[in-house]
Write a protein that holds these residues in place. Sequence first.
Motif, short mmCIF file in Angstrom:
data_model
loop_
_atom_site.label_atom_id
_atom_site.label_comp_id
_atom_site.label_asym_id
_atom_site.label_seq_id
_atom_site.Cartn_x
_atom_site.Cartn_y
_atom_site.Cartn_z
N SER A 15 0.60 -1.34 -0.06
CA SER A 15 -0.02 -0.04 0.00
C SER A 15 0.87 1.25 0.07
O SER A 15 1.94 1.51 0.88
N ARG A 16 0.63 1.97 -1.01
CA ARG A 16 1.24 3.41 -1.04
C ARG A 16 0.34 4.54 -1.49
O ARG A 16 -0.43 4.46 -2.24
N LYS A 17 0.92 5.86 -1.15
CA LYS A 17 0.20 7.03 -1.52
C LYS A 17 0.99 7.48 -2.64
O LYS A 17 2.43 7.55 -2.86
N GLU A 21 -4.31 6.68 -3.43
CA GLU A 21 -3.97 5.70 -2.64
C GLU A 21 -4.21 4.34 -2.97
O GLU A 21 -5.40 3.77 -3.29
N GLU A 43 -3.08 0.09 -4.01
CA GLU A 43 -2.75 -0.97 -3.18
C GLU A 43 -2.68 -2.27 -3.90
O GLU A 43 -3.49 -2.31 -5.05
N HIS A 67 -7.19 1.31 -6.13
CA HIS A 67 -6.61 2.69 -6.01
C HIS A 67 -8.04 3.65 -5.73
O HIS A 67 -9.11 3.44 -6.43
#
Length: 781
Positions: free
Chosen positions: A186-188, A300, A302, A316
């Motif tokens: 998971s990342r922004k 956001e 994943e 996302h």
Amino acid sequence: MKKSIGERIKRTEDPRLLTGQALFVDDVNIPNMLHAAFLRSDYAHAYLRSVDVSEARARPGVVAVFTAEDMGDDWQPGPPLVSPPPTVEDITFYSRRQVPLAKDKVRHVGEPIAVVIAESRYIAEDAVEDILVDLDPLEVVSDIETALDPNAPLVHDDLDSNLAAHMIQSKGDYQAAKATAEVVISRKIEIDRGAAAAMENRGIVADWDSKSQHLTVWDTTQAPIPIRNGLAARLGLSESQVRVIAPFIGGAFGPKMMMFYPEEMRIPWISIQLGRAIKWIEDRRENFYATTQERRQVHEAEMLLTREGKILGVSHTFLHDSGAYDPYGLTIPLNTESHAMGAYAVPNYFSDLTVVFTNKILTTPIRGAGRPQGIFVVERLLDLAAKELEMDPVEIRKLNFIPPDAFPYEQQIIDQAFSPLIFDSGDYQPVMEKAAGMIGYDQFVKEEQPRLRAEDKHVGIGIVPFVETTGVGPYEGARITIEASGKINVATGVGTQGQGHFTAFAQVVAEQLGVDVKDVNLVTGDTAQFHWGTGTFASRGAVVAANAIHASALIVREKVLKLASKLLEAPEEELELEDGYVRVADIPHLSISLGDLAAEANPLRGAVEPGTEPGLEATAYFGPKYGAIAFGVHAMIIEVDPETMMVEIKRYVVVEDCGTVINPLILEGQIHGGVAMGIGNAYYEQLIYDENAQLLNASLADYLIPTANEVPRIEIGHFETRSPLNPLGTKGVGEAGTIPVPALFAQAIENAFPDHDLEILEMPLSPNRLFELLQEKESEK
């Protein structure tokens, strides 16, 4: 049949371009022509209290000054260009379109308030300075992440918030897949704005002839036929009274597909009011404030995987910056969704899209048009997964590619055309392997990179695949005529902005009619020559227009063979077309030229059989059921200077599968230009706005475009998987060079700094930003 398709033929249009004989909009000069200059807002958000143009009107040489109030009932916002998807449930969409001149309120810096018409551009520009404007500044919506805050100022006062649209797309059961996933990444992820920065800015010349009641418009548009139709409707004219010509255009890249800019709506209207020709040419500073931009999104994101590296799902939730208006609907974010699963078999997908209004220049497609964002998201997540699983980046991708026996592959979401997203054909693994082989991936990783790192050199390698949705409908058409001279005339509605249409389209005709490409005369982008079509966008020229030309050429070929069979007294199946002649295959001296056939097909005297059509001419159209999906892989080796953070690209490889290649030389030129733009999107070109939505780098001195020093030699390989969706088997390639470059840069730069655990989750980067990211990692140690 002599082969023309697939040959490396030099562009036939280049002699005109290189010797200054090509017509561009600014070359149009009409006797008694006037010139326009626009007064634009210096504020991003303000109430417009008053506009005093009296001093400007009094300046010698000024013919007229127009404000919104002067337009009366003719003041109307532009039309909605793309409606919201009708097949998606529970969609929210608020249509707010650009206005011809600001009335009551300005919503972005550069929005036009008034237009001056004068005997010269110099006088018009001076008169703009004479206009007194009372603007009452308002709080500004600059940040998309706070645009929906309850206390945020409203870009459009008639709405309850700055929400422009909301939509959800999904397939499978993402939450169920997440419950079983062994690895969750998971990342922004953020992508910022950039400009198209075409060599030629926008321009328009309009000439109303009151005696013939006819309007002629020269426009730097990618869509001359829709512009004609829209102008006719807005000006109360029939379409036959309006001629729009899109001559040679010095680069378009998407913003010139935006239709009914304020200037496009106003200049023809003013020409009718004054009965004189009017010219407006955008200057470079205006281009930064008045021409549409793209790319700003925040995700956001994943990815779900098994411990073996198999993708289980992608999700996302993302924000898309529409700017002050949204005439293009959801085209860009729909493209992002269509590419966020990449070239991979992803069984579960969830996308939650929110579009917001801001006080920035409106957003419309720029080369890539949402695709680079989607590819950046999925490829970044996959790179992070490879790190966590300690897998090779190439192997994890090969593990997840859609297998060749799965095509056509249904993604179970819709694309930008609101059609089901279906990948028509492909064979991805050989393309990846060819790119890895061309860049010498294994040798570099095992031998070269360790040796260079031992010399304290920061070298990295990247390899990234991508898909590209291309060739969307609805249709294009073409008319082909064989003249008595033996020359072939072709007319099509699409315009040309440097793609090599004059050569590639001629090759399609030449292959069917057995002539040299130099004997094919092509007319593009002139509504007086061809009346129906959509435009040049979405990598569709070689897919839609070329197949329309192919269809028309087949009909003409049938007419040629039928008439030649009668005149030569030989069966059609024994005839061949070559070098401008129809010959009997076994008796080559028994022949007739195409020119003589054309004369025979148009007799001046005598009787003909009922139902006979004169001439060797045909008009045909082509529209695909859905878009063809191209594929490719980019790979590069870089070295980063640890002192300056400048990136030197040592090698750059592209392997492209765009189906049947009409002209490899032109194809490679398209890829070169796309890669150059992609390099800018990745490491140089970023529009910097402050908290008041003021653009801080609105000049080519501050907005950095890659030069020949930054763009490397590009090695190109080809792989052909024909599309089953069209007779030529073509797929588009116009945006392919741009799409994967940001993801490729991120991967290669991370690879160049293996000891820093660097994660690049934003684009564009810059030397300064890379320095900051590395410093942050140093401080964490």
